[in-house]
Design an enzyme around this catalytic site. Structure first.
Site, PDB file in Angstrom:
ATOM      1  N   LYS A 172      48.334  33.587 -62.100  1.00 52.03           N
ATOM      2  CA  LYS A 172      47.912  34.094 -60.916  1.00 52.03           C
ATOM      3  C   LYS A 172      48.635  34.287 -59.728  1.00 52.03           C
ATOM      4  O   LYS A 172      49.786  33.546 -59.766  1.00 52.03           O
ATOM      5  CB  LYS A 172      46.557  33.322 -60.323  1.00 52.03           C
ATOM      6  CG  LYS A 172      47.074  32.088 -59.995  1.00 52.03           C
ATOM      7  CD  LYS A 172      45.841  31.053 -59.743  1.00 52.03           C
ATOM      8  CE  LYS A 172      46.313  29.694 -58.965  1.00 52.03           C
ATOM      9  NZ  LYS A 172      45.990  28.721 -60.089  1.00 52.03           N
ATOM     10  N   ARG A 175      34.742  22.243 -55.649  1.00 51.33           N
ATOM     11  CA  ARG A 175      35.259  23.541 -55.315  1.00 51.33           C
ATOM     12  C   ARG A 175      34.193  24.269 -56.063  1.00 51.33           C
ATOM     13  O   ARG A 175      33.151  24.061 -56.134  1.00 51.33           O
ATOM     14  CB  ARG A 175      36.697  23.751 -55.599  1.00 51.33           C
ATOM     15  CG  ARG A 175      37.425  25.055 -54.968  1.00 51.33           C
ATOM     16  CD  ARG A 175      38.926  24.810 -55.247  1.00 51.33           C
ATOM     17  NE  ARG A 175      39.258  25.208 -56.711  1.00 51.33           N
ATOM     18  CZ  ARG A 175      40.700  25.408 -56.930  1.00 51.33           C
ATOM     19  NH1 ARG A 175      41.650  25.284 -56.094  1.00 51.33           N
ATOM     20  NH2 ARG A 175      40.910  25.756 -58.221  1.00 51.33           N
ATOM     21  N   TYR A 189      64.771  34.764 -29.956  1.00 53.18           N
ATOM     22  CA  TYR A 189      63.641  34.733 -28.861  1.00 53.18           C
ATOM     23  C   TYR A 189      63.543  33.504 -28.443  1.00 53.18           C
ATOM     24  O   TYR A 189      63.352  32.411 -29.214  1.00 53.18           O
ATOM     25  CB  TYR A 189      62.440  35.106 -29.796  1.00 53.18           C
ATOM     26  CG  TYR A 189      62.399  36.732 -30.108  1.00 53.18           C
ATOM     27  CD1 TYR A 189      62.456  37.780 -29.233  1.00 53.18           C
ATOM     28  CD2 TYR A 189      62.231  36.965 -31.415  1.00 53.18           C
ATOM     29  CE1 TYR A 189      62.609  38.970 -29.628  1.00 53.18           C
ATOM     30  CE2 TYR A 189      62.318  38.404 -31.926  1.00 53.18           C
ATOM     31  CZ  TYR A 189      62.325  39.501 -31.118  1.00 53.18           C
ATOM     32  OH  TYR A 189      62.372  40.629 -31.334  1.00 53.18           O
ATOM     33  N   MET A 210      61.361  38.435 -37.130  1.00 50.56           N
ATOM     34  CA  MET A 210      60.534  39.147 -38.199  1.00 50.56           C
ATOM     35  C   MET A 210      61.333  39.585 -39.492  1.00 50.56           C
ATOM     36  O   MET A 210      61.078  39.465 -40.599  1.00 50.56           O
ATOM     37  CB  MET A 210      59.816  40.291 -37.848  1.00 50.56           C
ATOM     38  CG  MET A 210      58.732  41.022 -38.757  1.00 50.56           C
ATOM     39  SD  MET A 210      57.980  42.599 -38.158  1.00 50.56           S
ATOM     40  CE  MET A 210      56.797  41.749 -36.904  1.00 50.56           C
TER      41      MET A 210
HETATM   42  C1  PLP Z   1      46.067  27.296 -60.534  1.00 49.14           C
HETATM   43  C2  PLP Z   1      45.280  26.735 -61.651  1.00 49.14           C
HETATM   44  C3  PLP Z   1      45.661  25.718 -62.185  1.00 49.14           C
HETATM   45  C4  PLP Z   1      47.192  25.069 -62.364  1.00 49.14           C
HETATM   46  O1  PLP Z   1      47.438  24.317 -61.202  1.00 49.14           O
HETATM   47  P1  PLP Z   1      49.270  23.828 -61.059  1.00 49.14           P
HETATM   48  O2  PLP Z   1      48.995  22.588 -60.307  1.00 49.14           O
HETATM   49  O3  PLP Z   1      49.955  24.670 -60.620  1.00 49.14           O
HETATM   50  O4  PLP Z   1      49.437  23.296 -62.603  1.00 49.14           O
HETATM   51  C5  PLP Z   1      44.978  24.927 -63.239  1.00 49.14           C
HETATM   52  N1  PLP Z   1      43.589  25.400 -63.031  1.00 49.14           N
HETATM   53  C6  PLP Z   1      43.213  26.437 -62.285  1.00 49.14           C
HETATM   54  C7  PLP Z   1      41.754  26.519 -62.288  1.00 49.14           C
HETATM   55  C8  PLP Z   1      44.095  27.005 -61.264  1.00 49.14           C
HETATM   56  O5  PLP Z   1      43.507  27.837 -60.673  1.00 49.14           O
END
Ligand code: PLP
Length: 376
Positions: free
Chosen positions: A38, A136, A267, A315
């Site tokens: 992701k 969560r 700045y 920037m």
């Molecule tokens: C991103 C994610 C992980 C991986 O976590 P790390 O700490 O980067 O290994 C595992 N499970 C879910 C659901 C995630 O979103």
């Protein structure tokens, strides 16, 4: 847009492969590793990262949203692809079309998936997310059995797995992790006695610290990119020593100038030269993900030596003190993250200076600059 800039992210695909093999070894031969790609592969480029992991033997990928899963398929990534952070009911057909695995936490999602499955004469495998203490996404373990009862009446879906997530498995021995493991174990028993299926809860931290947490599959992210989830302090431990950071960030010196004592820099003039100094001006700023929090704090490497950021990060520009580095001139290579001539700056170093974590630094730098892939 012309794909050219002074600023370049270089991703070492051999490091990604090395890290995948290491995590697969740690998980053991019978436990598949889901590579989390992701956030555009934690800044490394989702497709480039997924290809490197696949080359190292990975057959299972995890992303947050459907569009990421579709892109993986369109770019030829094979194997299982999990969508872990939900979806709109209007998108359910995409799971069938692109052969993606939904993770669900509401009965409405299961109903929508099922309705489409029934309409085309198919039944899709789904994973259910339980909340074992992260607070969560997910349903509470106490609600699992009634939930499974409801899903069992749906003809277009079948529960093929159960997942959860740890809040602090990056730290060895944490009570919350031990509690979550026992809650998850109980929930898995419920599911397996009814349906079988694949149970997975371990992130990178759990793979490294909690062998009991591996269950049927693990989901690794940050370790695959070369970092220990708990940061620098833990990286030197033997269990993490084989992790190799895969990303480096490079730029060039634009201009070198001599300042008199008393001159203010950038700045707000938050830096005043207390002696005559030599500055190098760099084409890097917060637009490139180089945080403004690095003002008067950051370090970069030029000619193998560290130079400190002077004044505020702008920037698209920042200045560094090269008074003590011999011969610096316009056009010199600058390493903002990575290694050069024996000096090293990694994402943990940068994160520490801005009160963040390697994950965020990798996303900020990786997703705001052009990327190149190299081996070694
Ligand atoms: C991103 C994610 C992980 C991986 O976590 P790390 O700490 O980067 O290994 C595992 N499970 C879910 C659901 C995630 O979103």
């Amino acid at each position: 847009m012309i794909e050219k800039s002074f600023n370049r992210i270089i991703v070492d695909t051999a490091a990604l492969e090395n890290n995948f093999r290491y995590i697969q070894d740690a998980a053991g031969p019978d436990v598949p590793v889901m590579a989390m790609v992701k956030a555009d592969g934690y800044g490394h480029g989702m497709i480039g990262a997924a290809n490197a992991f696949a080359k190292a033997g990975c057959g299972c990928f995890g992303v947050a949203e459907i569009h990421e899963g579709i892109l993986l398929r369109e770019r030829g990534i094979a194997g299982d692809i999990y969508i872990t952070t939900g979806f709109g009911n209007e998108d359910v057909e995409l799971f069938y079309q692109y052969n993606l695995i939904p993770v669900i936490y509401s009965i409405e999602a299961a109903q929508a998936l099922s309705a489409h499955g029934v309409s085309i004469g198919k039944r899709i495998g789904i994973h259910v997310k339980v909340d074992t203490g992260m607070s969560r996404l997910g349903i509470f373990p106490d609600d699992l059995n009634p939930f499974l009862d409801k899903v069992a009446s749906l003809q277009g879906v079948r529960v093929t797995g159960l997942m959860s997530h740890f809040p602090e498995a990056d730290i060895p021995g944490t009570d919350s992790t031990i509690t979550a493991i026992s809650r998850f174990e109980a929930a898995c028993k419920d599911v397996k006695s009814r349906l079988g299926g694949v149970c997975h809860i371990a992130n990178s931290g759990a793979v490294i610290n909690f062998p009991d947490a591996r269950f049927d599959m693990v989901r690794a992210g940050i370790a695959l990119y070369g970092y220990h989830p708990a940061g620098r302090e833990y990286k030197v431990r033997p269990e993490a020593r084989r992790l190799l950071p895969a990303m480096s960030f490079h730029s060039k010196v634009l201009q070198v100038k001599e300042l008199e004592a008393g001159a203010g820099v950038s700045y707000g003039h938050t830096y005043i030269a207390d002696r005559p100094i030599k500055l190098a001006v760099l084409p890097v700023g917060y637009n490139s993900g180089y945080s403004r929090g690095l003002s008067n704090k950051g370090e970069v490497i030029i000619r193998g030596k560290c130079a400190s950021v002077c004044g505020r990060v702008c920037m698209n520009i920042c200045m560094v003190d090269v008074t003590d580095i011999e011969g610096v001139q316009a056009g010199d290579d600058v390493v903002l993250m990575g290694a050069q001539g024996g000096s090293v700056i990694d994402a943990d170093d940068i994160a520490e200076k801005v009160g963040s974590i390697s994950y965020e630094v990798l996303c900020m730098l990786g997703n705001n600059n052009l990327r190149e892939y190299q081996v070694g």
